[in-house]
Design an enzyme around this catalytic site. Structure first.
Site, PDB file in Angstrom:
ATOM      1  N   GLY A 173      68.653   9.092  18.300  1.00 49.31           N
ATOM      2  CA  GLY A 173      68.020   9.573  16.421  1.00 49.31           C
ATOM      3  C   GLY A 173      67.089  10.931  16.996  1.00 49.31           C
TER       4      GLY A 173
ATOM      5  N   GLU B 220      71.865  11.028  18.240  1.00 52.99           N
ATOM      6  CA  GLU B 220      71.997  10.903  17.084  1.00 52.99           C
ATOM      7  C   GLU B 220      73.516  10.809  16.529  1.00 52.99           C
ATOM      8  OE1 GLU B 220      71.460  11.632  12.854  1.00 52.99           O
ATOM      9  OE2 GLU B 220      70.154  11.973  14.858  1.00 52.99           O
ATOM     10  N   ILE B 221      73.265  10.156  15.554  1.00 48.87           N
ATOM     11  CA  ILE B 221      74.411   9.279  15.114  1.00 48.87           C
ATOM     12  C   ILE B 221      75.284  10.012  13.654  1.00 48.87           C
ATOM     13  CG2 ILE B 221      72.972   7.716  12.575  1.00 48.87           C
ATOM     14  CD1 ILE B 221      75.017   5.855  13.871  1.00 48.87           C
TER      15      ILE B 221
ATOM     16  N   THR C 179      59.389  18.556  16.346  1.00 49.03           N
ATOM     17  CA  THR C 179      60.575  18.156  15.941  1.00 49.03           C
ATOM     18  C   THR C 179      60.627  18.472  14.337  1.00 49.03           C
ATOM     19  OG1 THR C 179      59.684  15.797  15.612  1.00 49.03           O
ATOM     20  CG2 THR C 179      60.982  15.823  16.694  1.00 49.03           C
TER      21      THR C 179
ATOM     22  N   ASP D 228      63.568   6.328  10.634  1.00 46.62           N
ATOM     23  CA  ASP D 228      64.017   5.878   9.284  1.00 46.62           C
ATOM     24  C   ASP D 228      63.051   4.831   9.292  1.00 46.62           C
ATOM     25  OD1 ASP D 228      64.653   5.052   7.428  1.00 46.62           O
ATOM     26  OD2 ASP D 228      66.886   5.615   7.649  1.00 46.62           O
TER      27      ASP D 228
ATOM     28  N   GLU E 125      60.298  17.279  12.108  1.00 47.13           N
ATOM     29  CA  GLU E 125      60.091  16.396  10.976  1.00 47.13           C
ATOM     30  C   GLU E 125      58.338  16.440  11.185  1.00 47.13           C
ATOM     31  OE1 GLU E 125      60.539  14.131   8.602  1.00 47.13           O
ATOM     32  OE2 GLU E 125      62.621  14.420   7.848  1.00 47.13           O
TER      33      GLU E 125
ATOM     34  N   LEU F 199      60.903   8.957  17.420  1.00 47.71           N
ATOM     35  CA  LEU F 199      60.390   9.648  16.747  1.00 47.71           C
ATOM     36  C   LEU F 199      60.703   9.855  15.079  1.00 47.71           C
ATOM     37  CD1 LEU F 199      59.607  12.779  19.308  1.00 47.71           C
ATOM     38  CD2 LEU F 199      58.503  10.955  19.614  1.00 47.71           C
TER      39      LEU F 199
END
Length: 297
Positions: free
Chosen positions: A106, A129-130, A271, A196, A273, A193
């Protein structure tokens, strides 16, 4: 138009060196003050051109491409410096000897990958990563950065160790297919990291850390390898720590052992986030676990 059909129309294929005319990292003409035009210069991508929903349903069939087994994976597309392309008849003696060692599950917009790549230029790292557009952004970011590095003079202070040839990204659902990409004990580090949080009880089965999934992560992580978790959601931190503590193959690493760890610091701060949490002066919770030795047969 149905939701599934809309998703399929919205998505497009991406790869480590793919560029398209619809993104800012496309092949664009650049001038040097004269009428001459240099074709093929890549621009660093801008996030506003890679819009995507914040989360993806990991239980939906996203029509992903993945190998039947790790031995069938062609890494030459991702790390051309280290792997021979199938069409290359005379492989270099230095190629095909390395393996991906670190995985960022992710990976988002690739902040951790880009931070760690020059710090550990001899270590192959892969982001998983999706989300289609986010994967495309990281793909274009790596391609543009590699090209920029290759064009710098050898004595330039902007030259980075490894020139980002050791980092790549792939669109994948790690919850389903991590074992398709990595052999048993192949990874030495795996990162989760700011995943969700899936706050609703009925959604918690989609969390990236669950008892069933920990068996998959333990399989690809070698004994002594480290699993990193960082989140700004205390409930999620407690959930991940609880399940990892309860798993026989993961041993918690005391906080004092992590003091001064440059890798953990990058995981906390590099990152998107992580930076957002810092701007908002929020809290971050960290839990790291070492893969235990395999029990004797």
């Amino acid at each position: 138009m149905s939701k599934r059909t809309h998703d399929q129309v919205e998505e497009m294929e991406a790869g480590p060196s793919t560029v398209t005319s619809t993104s800012t990292s496309s092949l664009t003409p650049a001038t040097n003050g004269s009428n001459d035009v240099n074709i093929g210069l890549l621009q660093l991508p801008q996030k506003r051109f890679y819009r995507q929903r914040a989360h993806a349903n990991v239980f939906v069939d996203h029509e992903l491409d993945y190998p039947k087994s790790p031995s069938e994976m062609d890494w030459s597309y991702h790390y051309p410096k280290y792997f021979t392309h199938p069409d290359q008849t005379e492989p270099s003696s230095i190629q095909n000897e390395k393996k991906v060692e670190w995985a960022d599950v992710g990976c988002g917009f690739g902040g951790l990958l880009m931070a760690l790549a020059p710090m550990f230029p001899d270590t192959l790292m892969l982001g998983m990563e999706i989300r289609m557009s986010v994967t495309k952004y990281v793909t274009d970011r790596i391609a543009a950065t590699r090209q920029y590095q290759s064009m710098l003079p050898s004595n330039s202070t902007e030259r980075e160790n490894g020139e980002y040839q050791n980092v790549s990204v792939i669109r994948a659902n790690a919850m389903k297919h991590i074992g398709n990409f990595f052999e048993k004990g192949q990874l030495s580090k795996i990162f989760f990291l700011f995943p969700d949080p899936h706050f609703k009880n009925r959604k918690q089965k989609a969390r990236i850390i669950t008892p069933g999934l920990l068996a998959e992560y333990a399989y690809v992580l070698k004994p002594g390898g480290i699993l990193y978790t960082v989140t700004d959601v205390k409930d999620l931190h407690e959930w991940m720590a609880l399940h990892l503590n309860n798993h026989p193959l993961f041993i918690p690493i005391p906080n004092e052992e992590l003091t001064g760890d440059a890798i953990l610091e990058a995981a906390r701060t590099s990152t998107e986030e992580g930076k957002k949490v810092e701007r908002n002066k929020g809290d971050k919770w960290v839990a790291c676990f070492r893969r235990a030795e395999n029990p004797e047969d």
